[in-house]
Design a protein around this motif. Sequence first.
Motif, PDB file in Angstrom:
ATOM      1  N   GLN A   1       0.653  -1.212   0.133  1.00 41.28           N
ATOM      2  CA  GLN A   1      -0.110   0.087   0.126  1.00 41.28           C
ATOM      3  C   GLN A   1       0.974   1.230   0.078  1.00 41.28           C
ATOM      4  N   GLU A   2       1.806   1.226   0.748  1.00 36.32           N
ATOM      5  CA  GLU A   2       2.877   2.441   0.969  1.00 36.32           C
ATOM      6  C   GLU A   2       3.456   2.648  -0.091  1.00 36.32           C
ATOM      7  N   TRP A   3       3.801   1.528  -0.907  1.00 42.45           N
ATOM      8  CA  TRP A   3       4.655   1.717  -2.382  1.00 42.45           C
ATOM      9  C   TRP A   3       3.701   2.706  -3.399  1.00 42.45           C
ATOM     10  N   GLN A   4       2.450   2.265  -3.397  1.00 41.29           N
ATOM     11  CA  GLN A   4       1.499   2.868  -4.014  1.00 41.29           C
ATOM     12  C   GLN A   4       1.370   4.503  -3.958  1.00 41.29           C
ATOM     13  N   ARG A   5       1.479   4.647  -2.827  1.00 44.54           N
ATOM     14  CA  ARG A   5       1.510   5.893  -2.315  1.00 44.54           C
ATOM     15  C   ARG A   5       2.770   6.888  -2.904  1.00 44.54           C
ATOM     16  N   ILE A   6       3.888   6.060  -2.827  1.00 50.37           N
ATOM     17  CA  ILE A   6       5.176   6.687  -3.241  1.00 50.37           C
ATOM     18  C   ILE A   6       5.196   6.951  -4.524  1.00 50.37           C
ATOM     19  N   GLU A   7       4.772   5.895  -5.327  1.00 52.59           N
ATOM     20  CA  GLU A   7       4.691   5.912  -6.699  1.00 52.59           C
ATOM     21  C   GLU A   7       3.837   7.015  -7.291  1.00 52.59           C
ATOM     22  N   GLN A   8       2.841   7.096  -6.803  1.00 60.71           N
ATOM     23  CA  GLN A   8       1.796   8.361  -7.223  1.00 60.71           C
ATOM     24  C   GLN A   8       1.236   9.138  -5.941  1.00 60.71           C
ATOM     25  N   PRO A   9       2.128  10.086  -5.628  1.00 58.01           N
ATOM     26  CA  PRO A   9       2.006  10.978  -4.478  1.00 58.01           C
ATOM     27  C   PRO A   9       0.838  11.768  -4.758  1.00 58.01           C
ATOM     28  N   GLY A  10       0.630  12.088  -5.914  1.00 53.05           N
ATOM     29  CA  GLY A  10      -0.329  13.107  -6.252  1.00 53.05           C
ATOM     30  C   GLY A  10      -1.997  12.642  -6.266  1.00 53.05           C
ATOM     31  N   ALA A  11      -2.013  11.406  -5.907  1.00 46.74           N
ATOM     32  CA  ALA A  11      -3.733  10.976  -6.179  1.00 46.74           C
ATOM     33  C   ALA A  11      -4.255  11.486  -4.982  1.00 46.74           C
ATOM     34  N   PRO A  12      -5.622  11.752  -5.209  1.00 46.80           N
ATOM     35  CA  PRO A  12      -6.464  12.247  -4.080  1.00 46.80           C
ATOM     36  C   PRO A  12      -6.703  11.313  -2.983  1.00 46.80           C
ATOM     37  N   GLU A  13      -6.394  11.734  -1.841  1.00 47.81           N
ATOM     38  CA  GLU A  13      -6.735  10.937  -0.642  1.00 47.81           C
ATOM     39  C   GLU A  13      -7.876  11.215   0.163  1.00 47.81           C
ATOM     40  N   MET A  14      -8.343  10.203   1.087  1.00 47.72           N
ATOM     41  CA  MET A  14      -9.565  10.783   1.834  1.00 47.72           C
ATOM     42  C   MET A  14      -9.809   9.765   2.981  1.00 47.72           C
ATOM     43  N   ALA A  15     -10.180   9.925   3.925  1.00 50.93           N
ATOM     44  CA  ALA A  15     -10.547   9.137   5.010  1.00 50.93           C
ATOM     45  C   ALA A  15     -11.599   8.121   4.836  1.00 50.93           C
ATOM     46  N   ALA A  16     -12.517   8.752   4.118  1.00 51.44           N
ATOM     47  CA  ALA A  16     -13.725   7.910   3.894  1.00 51.44           C
ATOM     48  C   ALA A  16     -14.408   8.608   2.647  1.00 51.44           C
ATOM     49  N   ILE A  17     -15.291   7.896   1.783  1.00 52.16           N
ATOM     50  CA  ILE A  17     -16.028   8.488   0.732  1.00 52.16           C
ATOM     51  C   ILE A  17     -17.391   8.394   0.938  1.00 52.16           C
ATOM     52  N   ASP A  18     -18.385   9.198   0.592  1.00 57.83           N
ATOM     53  CA  ASP A  18     -19.940   9.062   0.526  1.00 57.83           C
ATOM     54  C   ASP A  18     -20.291   8.217  -0.371  1.00 57.83           C
ATOM     55  N   PRO A  19     -21.349   7.106  -0.097  1.00 59.26           N
ATOM     56  CA  PRO A  19     -21.775   6.235  -0.914  1.00 59.26           C
ATOM     57  C   PRO A  19     -22.336   6.712  -2.022  1.00 59.26           C
ATOM     58  N   ASP A  20     -23.001   8.055  -2.110  1.00 62.13           N
ATOM     59  CA  ASP A  20     -23.289   8.729  -3.414  1.00 62.13           C
ATOM     60  C   ASP A  20     -22.144   8.972  -4.315  1.00 62.13           C
ATOM     61  N   ALA A  21     -21.034   9.435  -3.651  1.00 58.86           N
ATOM     62  CA  ALA A  21     -20.087   9.946  -4.247  1.00 58.86           C
ATOM     63  C   ALA A  21     -19.454   8.579  -5.143  1.00 58.86           C
ATOM     64  N   VAL A  22     -19.501   7.448  -4.492  1.00 57.22           N
ATOM     65  CA  VAL A  22     -19.092   6.144  -5.122  1.00 57.22           C
ATOM     66  C   VAL A  22     -19.890   5.884  -6.322  1.00 57.22           C
ATOM     67  N   GLN A  23     -21.196   6.161  -6.237  1.00 49.63           N
ATOM     68  CA  GLN A  23     -21.991   5.702  -7.283  1.00 49.63           C
ATOM     69  C   GLN A  23     -21.948   6.596  -8.626  1.00 49.63           C
ATOM     70  N   ARG A  24     -21.650   7.960  -8.266  1.00 53.31           N
ATOM     71  CA  ARG A  24     -21.318   8.779  -9.601  1.00 53.31           C
ATOM     72  C   ARG A  24     -19.772   8.482  -9.902  1.00 53.31           C
ATOM     73  N   ALA A  25     -18.887   7.845  -9.209  1.00 54.24           N
ATOM     74  CA  ALA A  25     -17.646   7.499  -9.722  1.00 54.24           C
ATOM     75  C   ALA A  25     -17.941   6.428 -10.706  1.00 54.24           C
ATOM     76  N   VAL A  26     -18.658   5.225 -10.110  1.00 56.19           N
ATOM     77  CA  VAL A  26     -18.856   4.248 -11.071  1.00 56.19           C
ATOM     78  C   VAL A  26     -19.806   4.618 -12.269  1.00 56.19           C
ATOM     79  N   VAL A  27     -20.469   5.453 -12.184  1.00 56.89           N
ATOM     80  CA  VAL A  27     -21.302   5.805 -13.441  1.00 56.89           C
ATOM     81  C   VAL A  27     -20.302   6.721 -14.423  1.00 56.89           C
ATOM     82  N   ALA A  28     -19.482   7.547 -13.860  1.00 59.51           N
ATOM     83  CA  ALA A  28     -18.426   8.272 -14.684  1.00 59.51           C
ATOM     84  C   ALA A  28     -17.196   7.020 -15.048  1.00 59.51           C
ATOM     85  N   VAL A  29     -16.853   6.374 -14.539  1.00 61.94           N
ATOM     86  CA  VAL A  29     -15.942   5.371 -15.123  1.00 61.94           C
ATOM     87  C   VAL A  29     -16.603   4.481 -16.289  1.00 61.94           C
ATOM     88  N   LEU A  30     -17.759   4.073 -15.991  1.00 62.58           N
ATOM     89  CA  LEU A  30     -18.341   3.352 -16.990  1.00 62.58           C
ATOM     90  C   LEU A  30     -18.704   4.037 -18.368  1.00 62.58           C
TER      91      LEU A  30
END
Lengths: 452, 193
Positions: A42-71
């Motif tokens: 896990q830590e290697w991934q953070r070193i590899e791509q330090p700029g990726a957005p981080e969050m302690a938690a994510i709202d279920p509706d935001a996950v739904q929006r993300a799934v729609v956006a990726v598909l």
Amino acid sequence: MTLAFSKDSVQRALSAHAAIGLLASALLYLICLTGSVVVFYQEWQRIEQPGAPEMAAIDPDAVQRAVVAVLATEKGKPATTHLYVHMPVDGLPRTTITTDHQAFHVDADGRIAGPEENAWSEFLLGAHYALNIPGLVGMTIVGIFGVMILALALSGVVAHPRIFRDAFRLRVRDSHGIGLADWHNRLSVWTLPFSLAMALTGAMIGLGVVGAYGLAAAFYKNDVEAAYAPIFGDEAKPDPNPAPLATVAAPLAWIATQHPQVRPTYVILHDPGTRGQHVQIVAEHPRRLIYGETYEFGADGSYHGKVGLSDGHMGQQLAASTYNLHFGNYGGLLVKLAYLLFGLALTVVVATGTSIWLGKRQRRGLREPRLRAGWDGVIWGVPLALTLTFLARIVIGNGAPMIAIFWTLTVAIPLLTMIIRPEPRPKRLLQRLLVAAVVASMAAATAGVVAV
Amino acid sequence: MSSTAPLVWIGTAAIVAAVLQLRRAWALPRRSAVQNGIGWTLMLAGTALALAGDGAWGVAVASLGGMIVAALLLAHAGWTARPGKGRASARKAHMLPEKGEPRQIGRRLLTFLLSVPLAFAASLLVALGARALAGLAGWNDADGNAMALLLLPLLWGILAFWLLMQTHRRAQWAWLAAPAATGLGLIWIGGAL
């Protein structure tokens, strides 16, 4: 404690120990070293791509929006069969969506932030898991090495009758091989519970498919999935007819209200946008060795039950515990550091085993500079190759041909030391190169982090 | 690990104490069954407490504590070690032929075949036999299948070691054939063949 084995048994055990050890040595060393390093996957991934957005938690509706956006980005491509949402967890507080075709990080609002770039971490995991050999062959080979560690542990204990009695002696300042033998024997004894746990869980994971084929042939009319189903649950029948996209927000909300003590780690959407689609949520249970429990939901978010990895049959709980016990991700950073320490100890045990054998031959008057140089090339060449591969990732980028770089160097360094420079011993030269490569990698990685 | 059960911490402390006690016991000039017994009892008690506190997770955490303390004791032993004059072992492992000895490549190859692929086949048959027996005993498929997946590598490791310990080829064949035949028989009785 002195184990009472006959002199003949001790001698035969030593022969068995040497035979298995030498047969396995170089690849076993590589597997142990990469296993120690990949504890921090896990830590290697953070070193590899330090700029990726981080969050302690994510709202279920935001996950739904993300799934729609990726598909939505996959229109025109073959329909994805499995969509995985990696949920933010302590070690890797990022939300990442992976389909059959691509992987994206998303921000806390569910917007696509950019492609996932973790090729080094994946390469490292692949090197440990399967020696980067695609398919099931590599995994099976690594599983066989787990079996070899088991046999080595058994033969090692029988071959050294005073191994427990001398467990606290470490004569590091003795020359002529005593210090080396003490390192080998002491680290072996004190990491024995760890080594046995790693060997058995690693062998179970690696040979799992072979075992499942056996079970399928004997009891399930050659249906491998049917052999796994009683443990991990079975796949629902697909129905490719189109349907509105399933909700993943409702299952996440249901978990949050019904099981607030568990933490979702993955959302898996099977056959999205079809009538056969369904949702699984894998959730970590606190203070358990199981990787999680799988909660099942219909496309409309209705709860269909759980597989039973947390409280089902003992066999299910046992099988689900092998992964965390092997990779050390069940107790936060402290446990990971302990795994790194013991993993490196096991690596040293493997390395010193062959060195001891070479030393004994030397003391009996056999002069083998090329063999000695080749083993130096393995011991110091593999970490050097690993470090230079990481450096290539940082300098060239996510598309660096890491498998080619690593394996070319891993094979070439021992060969070159044997052919070109067996004497003076290449150990010091390789150690210096390794230190230089580590310093360069740290500088490059730090510069990468600062640039972000 | 903030809400770790108190029993896990007590178990960890007992395992740490066990390591310290074993260090003391093994350093005595004469072997003492009582002192050794205290060490091993503490080890067992610590494991049981950790198991009672948080199950397998508790045991895993507590055993890490014991191993870390042992590593520290070893580091101390290494740090304070004085240079010695002892001579290291040069005993033969009989892995490779010495000068003048026959290579016996055929014999070595057969030993490899017996202890690797054939031992694997025998272990697989025993694991599947145990699974068939579990089925006959009314075990759930999940328990039987997981047991078979666990037994396969475990038996293979033990069998490979045991075969290499045998002094005669005939004994090696016997140790391969007996478990394989038993496993096959159980699979047949279990109705899978």
